[in-house]
Scaffold this motif. Structure first.
Motif, mmCIF file in Angstrom:
data_model
loop_
_atom_site.group_PDB
_atom_site.id
_atom_site.type_symbol
_atom_site.label_atom_id
_atom_site.label_comp_id
_atom_site.label_asym_id
_atom_site.label_seq_id
_atom_site.Cartn_x
_atom_site.Cartn_y
_atom_site.Cartn_z
ATOM 1 N N ALA A 71 3.192 6.946 5.073
ATOM 2 C CA ALA A 71 2.556 6.324 3.902
ATOM 3 C C ALA A 71 1.874 7.319 2.984
ATOM 4 O O ALA A 71 1.581 7.002 1.829
ATOM 5 N N ASP A 73 -1.175 9.790 1.445
ATOM 6 C CA ASP A 73 -2.575 9.479 1.127
ATOM 7 C C ASP A 73 -2.791 9.339 -0.373
ATOM 8 O O ASP A 73 -3.856 9.639 -0.898
ATOM 9 N N ASP A 75 -2.760 6.533 -2.168
ATOM 10 C CA ASP A 75 -3.331 5.238 -2.524
ATOM 11 C C ASP A 75 -2.337 4.291 -3.193
ATOM 12 O O ASP A 75 -2.721 3.285 -3.774
ATOM 13 N N TRP A 110 -4.294 2.992 6.538
ATOM 14 C CA TRP A 110 -3.517 2.563 5.370
ATOM 15 C C TRP A 110 -3.691 1.076 5.060
ATOM 16 O O TRP A 110 -3.273 0.606 4.003
ATOM 17 N N ARG A 113 -4.591 -0.443 1.712
ATOM 18 C CA ARG A 113 -3.564 -0.350 0.673
ATOM 19 C C ARG A 113 -2.537 -1.475 0.773
ATOM 20 O O ARG A 113 -1.692 -1.627 -0.117
#
Length: 400
Positions: A71, A73, A75, A110, A113
């Motif tokens: 994923a 970082d 955002d 995560w 998000r």
């Protein structure tokens, strides 16, 4: 530049990421990427390679590990789409009450998000078919059908020798004698038409399926009571679902007119699965106790369907969770692109639902529209100072 959208696909009981050089979610990947590209955005779609029949908890842990590792970082928003059992994986990963084996808090960093969870043909309240698959005969049948699934999707149709053996075995279900010898003959016939590498991959995958069937027991309607009691929706995340059903009389009405021997055999297999899935227990009706599922279905379809309506694997009412974005005639595999005609893979489950590319495109449009709504909800719940450049107001992102 805005960070990419990351979409994770979690396959179900008959699904996989890539097997025998075949991409199970190929059509979904292309459809999702195209729709975000049309909005001027980049979507990275990844498929989680989970064990087909392992426990939901183990599968969810695998999904959590994968998202944590890929994923980044930046955002950017995250979406999870689960087909069949994969939808339960997604709900469990997102649940604030979940405790996943081997997953530490850092690997769930995560979750803020996460914008949406989409479940497709997911047995939220279980399926009677799982009770049959938990029997000795059912385990053998699941093993054989899984082999046929891979081969039919890869080659267009499995060898008639394999399907003939399997259809013959269906006649013995009434006396509980689904012979291991017949299953072995079917799988051997399947393996012979594949190249050596593909055959080896198939047998390895089938060994995994036979070695761990934790999810089979968990998907029984009686067991799903515990899942529903312990799993919570994550606040602020959009939950949406797609549900389908096959017409109950379609196969019976048109099977005699089928010219292809494989299509006729496939229709016979589907009919058996449909009838097994129709065996509801009034104590465990595979639906929300408050009647919400039936109300949503009637509002969308304009009519009430019998409680036995199903897609050949999961009862229709069991598939409802969150916002119902699309419901219509399709079988369990049609909805992920395995439908007949242009724009689809081989329709190995001949259900008579007549699902086509036009309806597939509508489903994909509604899923992505729901994802955008989920992103707007995510932006609204995050302080402006914490948003990335991507999180501008909807008008600035070109979202209508």
């Amino acid at each position: 530049m805005s960070p990419p959208v990351r979409i994770y696909l979690s396959p179900g009981m008959f699904g996989f990421a890539r097997l025998a050089s075949f991409e199970y979610f190929e059509h979904l990947v292309v459809a999702l990427e195209d729709r975000f590209r049309q909005r001027g955005r980049v979507a990275k779609v990844l498929v989680c390679d989970v064990h087909p029949t392992a426990s939901v908890c183990r599968r969810a842990a695998k999904l959590a590990h994968m998202v944590a590792a890929t994923a980044g970082d930046d955002d950017g928003p995250i979406h999870v789409v689960g087909h069949s059992t994969g939808g339960l994986d997604a709900r469990l990963v997102a649940s604030p009450t979940a405790r996943l084996p081997g997953v530490n808090r850092k690997e769930l960093s995560w979750l803020p998000r996460l914008a949406s969870i989409t479940t497709m043909n997911t047995p939220h309240y279980g399926t009677p078919l799982a009770a049959f698959f938990a029997t000795v005969s059912g385990q053998r049948m699941l093993y054989a059908i899984s082999a046929l699934t891979v081969t039919a999707l890869k080659l267009g149709a499995p060898p008639l020798a394999a399907t003939s053996a399997l259809v013959a075995a269906f006649g013995r279900l009434s006396i509980g004698n689904f012979e291991l010898e017949i299953i072995n003959r079917a799988v051997d016939a399947v393996a012979k038409v594949l190249d050596e590498a593909s055959s080896r991959e198939l047998r390895t995958w089938l060994d995994l399926l036979r070695g761990d069937q934790g999810a089979i027991v968990q998907l029984m309607p009686e067991a799903m009571d515990l899942f529903q009691a312990g799993v919570e929706d994550r606040p602020g995340v959009r939950y949406q679902c797609v549900a389908t059903y096959a017409p109950s009389n379609a196969v019976r009405d048109w099977i005699a007119a089928l010219r292809s021997p494989w299509s006729a055999m496939s229709a016979t297999i589907f009919t058996a699965l449909y009838n097994l899935t129709s065996r509801l227990d009034e104590r465990y009706p595979c639906a929300a106790a408050d009647g919400a599922a039936q109300a949503k279905l009637k509002a969308m379809l304009g009519e009430a369907l019998p409680p036995t309506a199903n897609d050949g694997v999961v009862p229709l009412t069991s598939q409802i969770w969150g916002d119902l974005v699309w419901v219509g005639k399709a079988d369990h595999l049609d909805i992920v692109g395995h439908f007949p005609g242009a724009g689809g893979h081989t329709d190995w489950l001949a259900s008579g639902a007549r699902f086509q590319r036009v309806r597939f495109d509508v489903v994909m449009d509604r899923i992505v529209s729901g994802m955008i709504v989920g992103e707007e909800l995510r932006d609204a719940r995050s302080p402006a100072s914490e948003r990335s450049p991507k999180s501008a107001p909807p008008s600035a992102r070109g979202v209508s």
